[in-house]
Enzyme design. Structure first.
Site, short mmCIF file in Angstrom:
data_model
loop_
_atom_site.label_atom_id
_atom_site.label_comp_id
_atom_site.label_asym_id
_atom_site.label_seq_id
_atom_site.Cartn_x
_atom_site.Cartn_y
_atom_site.Cartn_z
N GLU A 257 0.79 -1.23 0.00
CA GLU A 257 0.00 0.00 0.00
C GLU A 257 0.83 1.28 0.00
O GLU A 257 0.62 2.18 0.86
CB GLU A 257 -1.00 -0.03 1.17
CG GLU A 257 -1.94 -1.23 1.09
CD GLU A 257 -3.03 -1.27 2.15
OE1 GLU A 257 -2.88 -0.59 3.18
OE2 GLU A 257 -4.04 -1.97 1.94
N TYR A 332 -11.50 -1.57 1.02
CA TYR A 332 -11.95 -1.44 2.41
C TYR A 332 -12.91 -0.25 2.52
O TYR A 332 -12.52 0.82 2.99
CB TYR A 332 -10.76 -1.24 3.36
CG TYR A 332 -9.84 -2.42 3.42
CD1 TYR A 332 -10.18 -3.55 4.14
CD2 TYR A 332 -8.62 -2.40 2.74
CE1 TYR A 332 -9.34 -4.66 4.19
CE2 TYR A 332 -7.77 -3.50 2.78
CZ TYR A 332 -8.14 -4.62 3.50
OH TYR A 332 -7.30 -5.70 3.54
N GLU A 365 -6.56 -7.34 -1.93
CA GLU A 365 -7.05 -7.37 -0.55
C GLU A 365 -8.47 -6.85 -0.59
O GLU A 365 -8.75 -5.87 -1.28
CB GLU A 365 -6.26 -6.41 0.36
CG GLU A 365 -4.84 -6.78 0.67
CD GLU A 365 -4.26 -5.87 1.78
OE1 GLU A 365 -5.04 -5.24 2.53
OE2 GLU A 365 -3.03 -5.80 1.88
N TRP A 394 -8.63 -10.63 2.26
CA TRP A 394 -7.92 -10.34 3.51
C TRP A 394 -8.86 -10.68 4.64
O TRP A 394 -9.93 -10.11 4.70
CB TRP A 394 -7.54 -8.85 3.58
CG TRP A 394 -6.78 -8.52 4.81
CD1 TRP A 394 -7.28 -8.32 6.07
CD2 TRP A 394 -5.36 -8.39 4.92
NE1 TRP A 394 -6.27 -8.06 6.95
CE2 TRP A 394 -5.08 -8.10 6.27
CE3 TRP A 394 -4.28 -8.49 4.01
CZ2 TRP A 394 -3.76 -7.90 6.74
CZ3 TRP A 394 -3.00 -8.29 4.48
CH2 TRP A 394 -2.75 -8.00 5.83
#
Ligand SMILES: *[C@@H]1O[C@H](CO)[C@@H](O)[C@H](O)[C@H]1NC(C)=O
Ligand SMILES: *[C@@H]1O[C@H](CO)[C@@H](O)[C@H](O)[C@H]1NC(C)=O
Length: 431
Positions: A257, A332, A365, A394
């Site tokens: 990241e 996310y 992820e 993830w």
């Protein structure tokens, strides 16, 4: 993923007098074991490095002639000839158009993340995880290839690089890169393909911050700090040299990241260009990816924060770099001020950008504390979106000899009902 809780684990390491498959077995000033496992032989790669390789691979690697200045020996490529025929588990993973090819099969693939696997000290735990992944049909596994510290921990704790007093010391001992060696060895035995990265944007396991502590500057000047970049490259070289030619490596990854908050996107772009070219110079036939979250994207953008360029990455510009083989994106929503349902917008937008770039992309992820109800729809979108070639959730969880593997709220434990939903059912959709 940025980890919020770091619990757990350090038991006595298992030290063997035999070199792990793909481990170092010789080289200038090398004083470790030199005996390879049966069927493997210690092969000369350069004056500083000999490696245990499958005995049958001898002729396909860099020629064993010492590189004297008068030598006219031509170095051969590092690819294995065993890829001919196309279905062998000894072939190096590759891309084919907008898809990945593993063991000769071009298809959609599923995988997962276990950042902690190289930090375990019990080989049986590594093998347990690998065998469960293999039984499940999860093919791609991402692990942390870095573990940077500023002070040396006790011998029972795994660390890979000590950054202290302006120096960088790489730990090739039993509590160092030999732990990563075992992960590669076990992946090879279980036909699992690893993504290994070299530094963390976040402070977990050291990261850019550990370099900053040693070389000065800050998280945004790290990308152009020559002393820090020299140490980073030296570390990359140390890791890659251990596994050249291994069929168990899916790709080398620049970082976890990477961000450069508030920077012009040219900072990360230049760093990705030069670092990926450097990696290709070390192993030309291995795929290379960035490990970024996919932020900074105009194609398909709804204008919201993750699509903006504030974190210093330009997904499309970086993906166009010739020495980057495929794109990565993370997902996310709850960390980015979005609803879970927004995830499909994110995946579709990237799929279009990947098609435009002519390169496959990996949903590398993804996590929601709602697990199955939020993530299964993302998987369906990924499967049906041209340009998305694989996904790896993830994160994977299992019961180890030390107890349960880390749970950050996103963990999907082997054997759970969420596992049935997100692994068993998902894989049955495309196999
Ligand atoms: C090997 O050790 C010698 C003596 O300590 C040192 O001068 C030399 O640089 C070392 N070589 C490598 C490749 O580390
Ligand atoms: C890092 O240092 C540079 C140069 O001194 C400065 O311009 C920048 O704002 C700093 N960044 C952070 C995040 O502190």
């Amino acid at each position: 993923m940025k980890l919020s809780t770091l619990n757990f684990l350090s038991l006595a390491g298992l030290v063997s007098a035999q070199v792990a498959n793909y481990g170092q077995c010789g080289g200038q000033n090398y004083s470790g074991p030199t005996t390879c496992n049966p069927g493997w032989s210690c092969q000369y790669l350069n004056p500083y490095y000999s490696q245990c390789l499958p005995a049958t691979q001898t002729t396909t690697l860099t020629t064993s002639t010492k590189p004297t200045s008068t030598s006219t020996t031509t170095r051969t490529s590092t690819s294995t000839t065993s890829t001919q025929g196309g279905s062998s588990s000894t072939s190096i993973p590759s891309k084919n158009g907008l898809k990945f090819t593993i063991d000769g099969k071009t298809a959609y693939y599923a995988g997962t993340n276990t950042y902690w696997l190289p930090f375990l000290t019990n080989n049986a735990d590594v093998d347990l995880v690998m065998s469960h992944l293999q039984q499940s049909g999860l093919k791609i596994l991402r692990v942390w290839g870095f573990n940077d510290v500023n002070t040396q921990p006790g011998s029972g704790t795994v660390w890979f690089q000590l950054l202290q007093n302006g120096q960088a010391t790489i730990n090739t001992g039993a509590n160092g890169l030999q732990r990563l060696d075992y992960v590669v060895q076990s992946a090879e035995a279980h036909d699992i393909k690893l993504i290994i990265n070299f530094v963390n944007n976040w402070n977990d396991y050291g990261g850019i911050n550990a370099y900053v502590n040693n070389y000065g500057g800050n998280a945004t000047t790290w990308y152009t700090n020559s002393a820090a970049q020299a140490a980073y490259r030296n570390y990359i070289k140390a890791v890659i040299s251990r596994y050249i030619g291994s069929p168990a490596i899916f790709a080398w990854e620049l970082a976890n990241e990477p961000r450069c908050h508030g920077c012009d996107t040219s900072v990360i772009y230049n760093w990705v260009s030069s670092t990926s070219a450097y990696i290709k110079s070390l192993e030309p036939n291995r795929m290379v990816c960035i490990g970024d979250e996919g932020m900074g994207l105009t194609t398909g953008s709804d204008g919201s924060y993750p699509f903006q360029y504030t974190e210093g990455t330009d997904f499309e510009k970086n993906l166009a770099i010739p020495t980057i083989d495929f794109g990565t994106l993370h997902l996310y929503p709850s960390s980015w001020g979005e609803q879970d349902s927004w995830g499909s917008t994110w995946i579709s937008a990237h799929g279009q950008a990947c098609v435009n770039a002519g390169k496959p992309c990996l949903l590398e992820e993804y996590g929601s504390t709602n697990h199955c109800s939020s993530e299964a729809p993302w998987q369906s979108t990924a499967l049906s979106t041209n340009g998305i070639a694989a996904d790896s959730f993830w994160q994977y969880g299992d019961t180890l000899s030390t107890g349960q593997s880390p749970n950050d709220g996103y963990t999907i434990y082997y054997g759970s009902s969420d596992y049935t939903c997100l692994v068993t059912n998902h894989i049955s959709q495309f196999q």
